[in-house]
Design an enzyme around this catalytic site. Sequence first.
Site, PDB file in Angstrom:
ATOM      1  N   ALA A 101      37.497  -7.777  69.989  1.00 48.88           N
ATOM      2  CA  ALA A 101      36.172  -7.167  70.645  1.00 48.88           C
ATOM      3  C   ALA A 101      36.162  -5.637  70.791  1.00 48.88           C
ATOM      4  O   ALA A 101      35.125  -4.994  70.575  1.00 48.88           O
ATOM      5  CB  ALA A 101      35.652  -7.767  71.652  1.00 48.88           C
ATOM      6  N   ASP A 125      45.001 -12.933  73.455  1.00 49.40           N
ATOM      7  CA  ASP A 125      45.438 -12.712  72.016  1.00 49.40           C
ATOM      8  C   ASP A 125      44.886 -13.804  71.120  1.00 49.40           C
ATOM      9  O   ASP A 125      45.010 -14.989  71.237  1.00 49.40           O
ATOM     10  CB  ASP A 125      46.860 -12.829  72.214  1.00 49.40           C
ATOM     11  CG  ASP A 125      47.598 -12.089  70.734  1.00 49.40           C
ATOM     12  OD1 ASP A 125      47.018 -12.128  69.597  1.00 49.40           O
ATOM     13  OD2 ASP A 125      48.579 -11.477  70.809  1.00 49.40           O
ATOM     14  N   CYS A 155      39.155  -2.571  58.608  1.00 47.32           N
ATOM     15  CA  CYS A 155      38.692  -1.326  58.105  1.00 47.32           C
ATOM     16  C   CYS A 155      40.078  -0.596  57.109  1.00 47.32           C
ATOM     17  O   CYS A 155      40.208   0.645  57.149  1.00 47.32           O
ATOM     18  CB  CYS A 155      38.544  -0.371  59.327  1.00 47.32           C
ATOM     19  SG  CYS A 155      39.834   0.184  60.239  1.00 47.32           S
ATOM     20  N   PRO A 162      36.190  -1.512  70.841  1.00 50.09           N
ATOM     21  CA  PRO A 162      35.462  -1.350  71.940  1.00 50.09           C
ATOM     22  C   PRO A 162      34.235  -1.755  72.447  1.00 50.09           C
ATOM     23  O   PRO A 162      33.507  -1.395  73.239  1.00 50.09           O
ATOM     24  CB  PRO A 162      35.373   0.374  71.859  1.00 50.09           C
ATOM     25  CG  PRO A 162      35.274   0.403  70.439  1.00 50.09           C
ATOM     26  CD  PRO A 162      36.140  -0.638  69.828  1.00 50.09           C
TER      27      PRO A 162
END
Length: 424
Positions: free
Chosen positions: A251, A299, A371, A253
């Site tokens: 999650a 985790d 990304c 930032p």
Amino acid sequence: MIKAQHLAVIAIRRVLSGKNLTEVLQEIWQSNLPLSHQQQGAIQDLSYGVLRYYGQLNALLNLLLDNTLQDLKLRYLLLVSLYQLQYSKAPSYAIVDHAVSTARILSNKRGAPGLVNAVLRNFIRNSSALCEQISSDIGKYSHPQWWINKLRKQYPNHYKTILNASNQHPAMTLRVNVRKIGVKAYQEMLEEHDIKADLIWDAALKLAQPLPIEKLPGFKDGLMSIQDAGAQLAAPLLDVHEGMHVLDACAAPGGKSTHLMELAQIKLTALDSNAQRLKRVAENFERLGNEPHRLVCGDALYPSEWWDGQAFDRILADVPCSASGVVSRHPDIKWLRRQTDLSLFASNQENILNALWKILKREGKLLYITCSIFHEENLILIKEFLKSHQDARLLPLSHSDMVNGQLLPSSLHDGFFYALLCKT
């Protein structure tokens, strides 16, 4: 400027020795050195700029030096100065004078100031001719050769565009909190403050000029967030509805988590393995005026350690990756990554995906995100996952800027990969 050049040299040297630029700059800010905001800005600009164009600057320096310069401090000082001469608006004589003074601080060799002066003045006289002499891929595109080769193979028609886009300054994009204000209404609010912003899609507004957060109207009141336009596609693609049990598995930032809460009233579990980063998630929720159902430090690889046993309707998995799609924001990444890192990331991504798949409801959806622009972390990994999971189906994603789920970096957004999986 002498202090800025000096500290930028230190920062660049640490990064090229293998350290993250953000961490390096934080260490400098937290030192006992008296630095004004203006000096910090100058150090940051020089550090980011040199790393953004390091391949080109290094090629130019090699053309300017008769012999390999062994003194790394002087070498990095020359790179900083070449960046300033090539890309800043400062007067060339001032840049040279500051560099000569900085050389006296950095080196105890008598000839160091003279060498710096001679090299920089040579560049000023012959800059156009020197730039035309650059012939290597690394010098032309300012990326490592393995990176260029891989993109050339995976995107033969687009690799030059990708490389050039990755070397540009990133866009500053806002996400309007539509639960508090309409997109058009907020755009008008910006105009009242003489701030120009163009609509990219949905609630994404790209500022014509980047601004400090404190100058943006309504930020403290939660009217909007800073989030890349490409990242803003995640929450809508997950297709959440009222009352759903949703997990954001990585999650921090908090951009995607808070966006999900703006789209529907859901029971959201926001998970991250880093307690410090999780604090930022909580701060973002508080500013925007909504709270997740659960905020959990854990985790994603090991659900048994934090999962309450209730399967999720939707899971958003923005997994750790090479970050090759966000190089315009983090130019140090391209010089820190190694080709062998891709298989390590892919292995970890596969393990996370396998772990999360077990806690997804039947007919539930999981949105896999990176990304990254490399196929090893994206298309290839998803194809292998589908082969090994007969209960997984890849759903089509309709977006004009995507090809097979891949959003390539551009002047409007970073690079992302999206794969929406349904559990049958």
